[in-house]
Design a protein around this motif. Sequence first.
Motif, short mmCIF file in Angstrom:
data_model
loop_
_atom_site.label_atom_id
_atom_site.label_comp_id
_atom_site.label_asym_id
_atom_site.label_seq_id
_atom_site.Cartn_x
_atom_site.Cartn_y
_atom_site.Cartn_z
N PRO A 242 37.74 38.72 9.38
CA PRO A 242 37.24 39.53 8.25
C PRO A 242 36.87 40.95 8.65
O PRO A 242 36.84 41.84 7.81
CB PRO A 242 36.02 38.73 7.76
N ARG A 243 36.58 41.15 9.92
CA ARG A 243 36.24 42.52 10.37
C ARG A 243 37.44 43.45 10.27
O ARG A 243 37.28 44.68 10.30
CB ARG A 243 35.73 42.47 11.81
N GLY A 244 38.64 42.88 10.13
CA GLY A 244 39.84 43.71 10.00
C GLY A 244 40.24 44.01 8.58
O GLY A 244 41.23 44.71 8.35
N VAL A 245 39.46 43.50 7.61
CA VAL A 245 39.78 43.78 6.20
C VAL A 245 39.67 45.28 5.94
O VAL A 245 38.68 45.91 6.30
CB VAL A 245 38.85 42.99 5.26
N GLY A 246 40.68 45.84 5.33
CA GLY A 246 40.70 47.29 5.09
C GLY A 246 41.49 48.05 6.14
O GLY A 246 41.68 49.26 6.01
N ILE A 247 41.94 47.34 7.17
CA ILE A 247 42.79 47.96 8.21
C ILE A 247 44.18 47.37 8.05
O ILE A 247 44.39 46.18 8.32
CB ILE A 247 42.25 47.67 9.62
N PRO A 248 45.14 48.13 7.62
CA PRO A 248 46.44 47.55 7.27
C PRO A 248 47.38 47.39 8.45
O PRO A 248 47.21 48.01 9.51
CB PRO A 248 47.01 48.59 6.29
N VAL A 249 48.37 46.55 8.25
CA VAL A 249 49.58 46.54 9.07
C VAL A 249 50.56 47.46 8.36
O VAL A 249 50.94 47.20 7.21
CB VAL A 249 50.15 45.12 9.20
N THR A 250 50.94 48.54 8.99
CA THR A 250 51.79 49.54 8.35
C THR A 250 53.23 49.39 8.84
O THR A 250 53.48 49.36 10.04
CB THR A 250 51.28 50.96 8.63
N ILE A 251 54.15 49.28 7.89
CA ILE A 251 55.56 49.12 8.19
C ILE A 251 56.32 50.19 7.42
O ILE A 251 56.13 50.36 6.21
CB ILE A 251 56.05 47.71 7.78
N ASP A 252 57.17 50.92 8.11
CA ASP A 252 57.90 52.03 7.50
C ASP A 252 59.29 51.61 7.05
O ASP A 252 59.93 50.74 7.66
CB ASP A 252 58.03 53.18 8.50
N ASP A 253 59.74 52.23 5.97
CA ASP A 253 61.14 52.13 5.58
C ASP A 253 61.65 53.53 5.29
O ASP A 253 60.98 54.53 5.59
CB ASP A 253 61.33 51.17 4.40
N ALA A 254 62.81 53.64 4.66
CA ALA A 254 63.41 54.96 4.41
C ALA A 254 62.57 55.81 3.48
O ALA A 254 62.69 57.05 3.48
CB ALA A 254 64.81 54.78 3.83
N ASP A 255 61.70 55.18 2.67
CA ASP A 255 60.88 55.92 1.72
C ASP A 255 59.47 56.20 2.24
O ASP A 255 58.64 56.70 1.50
CB ASP A 255 60.79 55.13 0.40
#
Length: 384
Positions: free
Chosen positions: A107-120
């Motif tokens: 729960p301490r990681g809530v608000g910290i995303p896993v970010t994945i990039d695409d062409a947009d």
Amino acid sequence: MRILHTSDWHIGRSFHGHATLDALRGVLDAIVAQVREHRVDVVVLAGDVFDSAAPSPACYTLLTDALSALSDAGARIVVTSGNHDSAARLGFQAALLREGIAVLTDPRGVGIPVTIDDADGPVHFYGIPYLEPAVVRATWEGTDLRSQAQTMAHAMTLVRADMAVRGGRSVAIAHCFAAGVEATPGVEREIRQGGLDVVPLSTFDGPDYVALGHIHGRSQLSERVRYAGAPLHYSFGEADKPRGSWLVDLGPDGLAAVEWLPLPLPRRLVTVRGTLDELLAHPRYAEHEDAWVCAQYTDATPQSDPMRRLLRRFPFCATVQHTPEGLPVADGLDYAERVRAAHDDVELFDAFLAHVRAGEGATDDERALIREVLDTRTLTEASR
């Protein structure tokens, strides 16, 4: 970006005493095939990965194999924990998995995303593990957290605060009861008391898509808030609920399209109803002989060894229920009142049978047999 939303795998759950690991493995293989066919970029698994907090080694093997296969098919994977999971055990496995598989249980990681990039550009995946208010109060001190609704509202506040800073597109993943969805009786373990822990739909305002888990049936609460349901049927109460996943397309400006991808059913679930003799012999039930069967026999009285007899015709008969029809209307008398009203031993037996048969006393044949036995006993005692 193309996303596959699945949930509630419940690895290790049994079905009326029957193991489901092999059936689930086949369904998960079908999900892997869908990921390849539709060129899915990210698979989201919204909680209840396992069915218990202490899964067997075979359950861990199945999960590792499934996640590895999804990764080999070209997808990134984001997993959160549900109320059936042990967040600690599931989270421990995260460090052992290959790159591209994120398991979010803290729960301490809530608000910290896993970010994945695409062409947009970037897409931020905000995983919210199942949050038990009594457990996470220490994590977020100074916040009033007495219900699931309050806890989820706080978590989404953290998510929206981070979204405001980062910008871009976003997906939230959570495991809860949301307002507007109906649970399957006897299936989903309760995570609410009365209506206090139902999470309002407005709680999930903000992200482009919200992938929910916990409810075993497919459900669309809004265009952007959905339950995928479980990939297998785990009770006869789910028999009419389709199995599958949501295929979600995010365009450059947010949600672009959502499509339902059905999954194969390893074995149908049916409920058959009739007298025991009808169930054992009538041709109309022949089409169900290879299905999981819930047999409801309607005889007025319980029958001898019904499961063993039914298994001869229905090898996958999972449960038998006695649901009598046509019983006489109850007279309102309790057992003591029936006994006091009896004038002789035959009526006493009749009172007992009426009590255990919900009002139906002895038949004429039974009454004759009872009288014969009593008469024999009387003659035996008189000859001594």
